[in-house]
Design an enzyme around this catalytic site. Structure first.
Site, short mmCIF file in Angstrom:
data_model
loop_
_atom_site.label_atom_id
_atom_site.label_comp_id
_atom_site.label_asym_id
_atom_site.label_seq_id
_atom_site.Cartn_x
_atom_site.Cartn_y
_atom_site.Cartn_z
N ARG A 7 -12.41 12.86 4.66
CA ARG A 7 -10.87 13.35 5.13
C ARG A 7 -11.07 13.86 3.20
O ARG A 7 -9.86 15.54 3.95
CB ARG A 7 -10.00 12.88 5.37
CG ARG A 7 -9.45 12.02 6.83
CD ARG A 7 -9.19 10.89 6.59
NE ARG A 7 -8.04 11.50 6.52
CZ ARG A 7 -6.53 10.67 5.73
NH1 ARG A 7 -7.74 9.17 6.46
NH2 ARG A 7 -5.70 10.79 5.88
N SER B 63 -5.76 4.84 9.09
CA SER B 63 -6.22 4.44 7.22
C SER B 63 -5.77 3.05 6.89
O SER B 63 -6.80 1.92 6.43
CB SER B 63 -6.37 5.52 6.59
OG SER B 63 -7.11 5.03 5.09
N LYS C 64 -6.75 -1.19 7.05
CA LYS C 64 -7.87 -1.54 6.06
C LYS C 64 -6.99 -2.82 5.70
O LYS C 64 -7.30 -3.91 4.84
CB LYS C 64 -7.31 -1.01 4.08
CG LYS C 64 -8.14 0.72 3.96
CD LYS C 64 -7.96 0.85 2.90
CE LYS C 64 -7.00 1.48 2.50
NZ LYS C 64 -7.31 2.97 3.32
N ASP D 86 -13.14 2.76 7.25
CA ASP D 86 -12.40 4.14 6.46
C ASP D 86 -13.04 4.56 5.84
O ASP D 86 -12.79 5.48 5.09
CB ASP D 86 -11.02 2.88 6.24
CG ASP D 86 -10.02 3.79 5.29
OD1 ASP D 86 -9.05 4.44 5.93
OD2 ASP D 86 -9.60 3.15 3.99
N HIS E 235 1.21 -1.46 0.15
CA HIS E 235 -0.09 0.04 0.05
C HIS E 235 1.22 1.16 0.20
O HIS E 235 1.48 1.25 0.60
CB HIS E 235 -1.01 -0.02 0.86
CG HIS E 235 -2.34 0.93 0.86
ND1 HIS E 235 -3.73 0.32 0.58
CD2 HIS E 235 -2.21 2.14 1.33
CE1 HIS E 235 -4.10 1.25 0.21
NE2 HIS E 235 -3.34 2.35 0.86
N1 URA Z 1 -3.40 6.30 1.55
C1 URA Z 1 -4.90 5.32 2.66
O1 URA Z 1 -5.46 4.34 2.16
N2 URA Z 1 -5.44 6.31 3.69
C2 URA Z 1 -4.71 7.49 3.76
O2 URA Z 1 -5.13 8.13 4.67
C3 URA Z 1 -3.07 7.90 3.03
C4 URA Z 1 -3.16 6.97 2.03
#
Ligand code: URA
Length: 434
Positions: free
Chosen positions: A168, A183, A187, A161, A82
């Site tokens: 956000r 966040s 995930k 999220d 990620h």
């Molecule tokens: N990627 C995400 O999933 N969340 C964030 O806050 C920033 C990048």
């Protein structure tokens, strides 16, 4: 409990109790807290931060707002990558099928565009028919059939999220270490992984531009993941210029297809091989990152990674003919050359504005739930560090009937600089393992 008390506590710099944090996440997901109340609390967190205990509870509450995936019937290891997000950051889309082609599963829950950065989900959904709203059974089926599932936050998977991310984005509450860390890690914890690679971008196009600040974010995310038994490794990689040449949803899919066919820009391929190598090590399928990267390169160069991507597109409802007949992807009706105003070496003094320029064309959101135009964007003809002559085409602007063209040209002029040779940051600054 009353959410207004929590807002006041955090606003005044106090600590939230575990019960208060769980209350907020649960009630917001249930719809009993309004978006404007959540925005006030998230603003207070943005300004005041969360201590380690608060962050741990905040993240755990986000994870348990939905289900945690388990895959008892799948023998393969599950790993993921990620990114904190960037301009032209399309790595995940080429990486996941390449890793799956080496026998490892990639259950990837991604995000939409966030601030000036584009999102993996939006890019994938530019493929006609492609769906990312997979329920847990569909994720399992996709992994079983293809080795990859490109999913999103849903009512079953990290719904907290899903809400906080969109909130956000619409309120400009993005650049906060605890909000980003919770966040991303929530995930990834919901994916039931064996290992995780984190790509923490630095430079003017990153969500956290300062490398020291990014290092802190990497450490926080690694600690959070490991506290829940998930092995995580981070890399800091350059976002002081766009990654690859394409910025914009369907245009980036085309660049991913080039990468999966063994071509495409060098920086994209380098990150795919590096992260893929690390993912194979985490899965126990390679003895070293270098050996893993060689496996990934072979999977790409022998066409196996592209074959997996074709299966993934079909499995997730997309039109696999787009892989060979690229004019089936959305295409903007007009392309405008954008030319160098002077002679010298091209660099990016504010790469964030490149992302904003694509947003101005219709490729970004300013409100929750807003649609985007998947066809618009930029293709850079010149790249950072290259010599250009006044009048050379620096970029092609793919636009819809001139929408946002003027604003885009202004943003691009502010984003670049042409002058003496710039000092380019290394593509890979550091590997962080603790
Ligand atoms: N990627 C995400 O999933 N969340 C964030 O806050 C920033 C990048």
């Amino acid at each position: 409990m009353d959410v207004r008390t929590l807002i006041r506590t955090k606003r005044e710099g106090g600590e939230l109790s575990d019960e208060e944090i769980r209350f907020f996440i649960d009630e917001y997901v249930r719809g009993d807290i309004e978006h404007y109340q959540a925005a006030a609390l998230v603003t207070a967190v943005f300004i005041r931060g969360l201590n380690d205990r608060e962050l741990m509870t905040w993240t755990a509450s986000m994870v348990r707002s939905g289900r945690v995936l388990t895959f008892p019937s799948l023998p393969q290891k599950k790993v993921d990558k990620h990114s904190t997000g960037g301009v032209g950051d399309k790595v995940s889309i080429a990486l996941a099928p390449a890793v799956a082609a080496c026998g490892v599963c990639v259950p990837m829950i991604s995000g939409r565009g966030l601030g000036h950065t584009g999102g993996t989900l939006d890019k994938l959904e530019s493929i006609p028919g492609f769906r990312t709203d997979l329920d847990p059974d569909a994720i399992l089926r996709a992994l079983d059939r293809t080795g990859v599932a490109f999913g999103q936050q849903t009512k079953d998977l990290v719904p907290a999220d899903r809400l906080l991310y969109e909130l956000r984005d619409a309120t400009g509450l993005i650049e906060s270490v605890p909000l980003i860390a919770s966040s991303i890690v929530s995930k990834k914890l919901a994916e039931g992984l064996d290992g995780l690679v984190l790509d923490v971008k630095f430079g003017s196009g990153a969500v956290v531009p300062d490398p020291e600040h990014g290092r802190e974010l990497a450490h926080v995310m690694i600690r959070l993941a490991r506290s829940q038994g998930l092995r995580a490794v981070a890399y800091q990689t350059a976002m002081d210029r766009p990654l690859g040449r394409a910025v914009g949803h369907a245009l980036e899919i085309v660049e991913c297809l080039d990468c999966l066919a063994g071509g495409g820009p060098d920086d994209l391929r380098e990150l795919v091989l590096l992260f893929g190598g690390e993912m194979l090590v985490l899965a126990g399928e390679a003895p070293s990152v270098e050996a893993g990267s060689r496996e990934i390169a072979r999977a790409i160069d022998e066409g196996r990674a592209l074959g997996v991507f074709e299966l993934v597109v079909a499995e997730q409802g997309g039109d696999p003919r787009c892989l060979r007949e690229r004019d089936r992807l959305p295409r903007a009706p007009s392309v405008e050359p954008w030319k160098a105003p002077s002679t010298g070496i091209l660099s990016f003094r504010d790469n964030r504005k490149v992302g904003l320029a694509v947003g101005a064309l219709g490729g970004g959101r300013s409100k929750m739930g807003q649609g985007i135009d998947p066809a618009v964007g930029l293709v850079w003809r010149a790249r950072a560090g290259e010599a250009v002559t006044r009048g050379d085409v620096l970029a092609e602007i793919h636009h819809r009937d001139g929408f946002g063209l003027g604003a885009t040209e202004t943003l691009l002029a502010e984003a670049i600089s042409i002058g003496p040779a710039p000092k380019l940051a290394p593509l890979v600054l550091a590997r962080i393992d603790a």
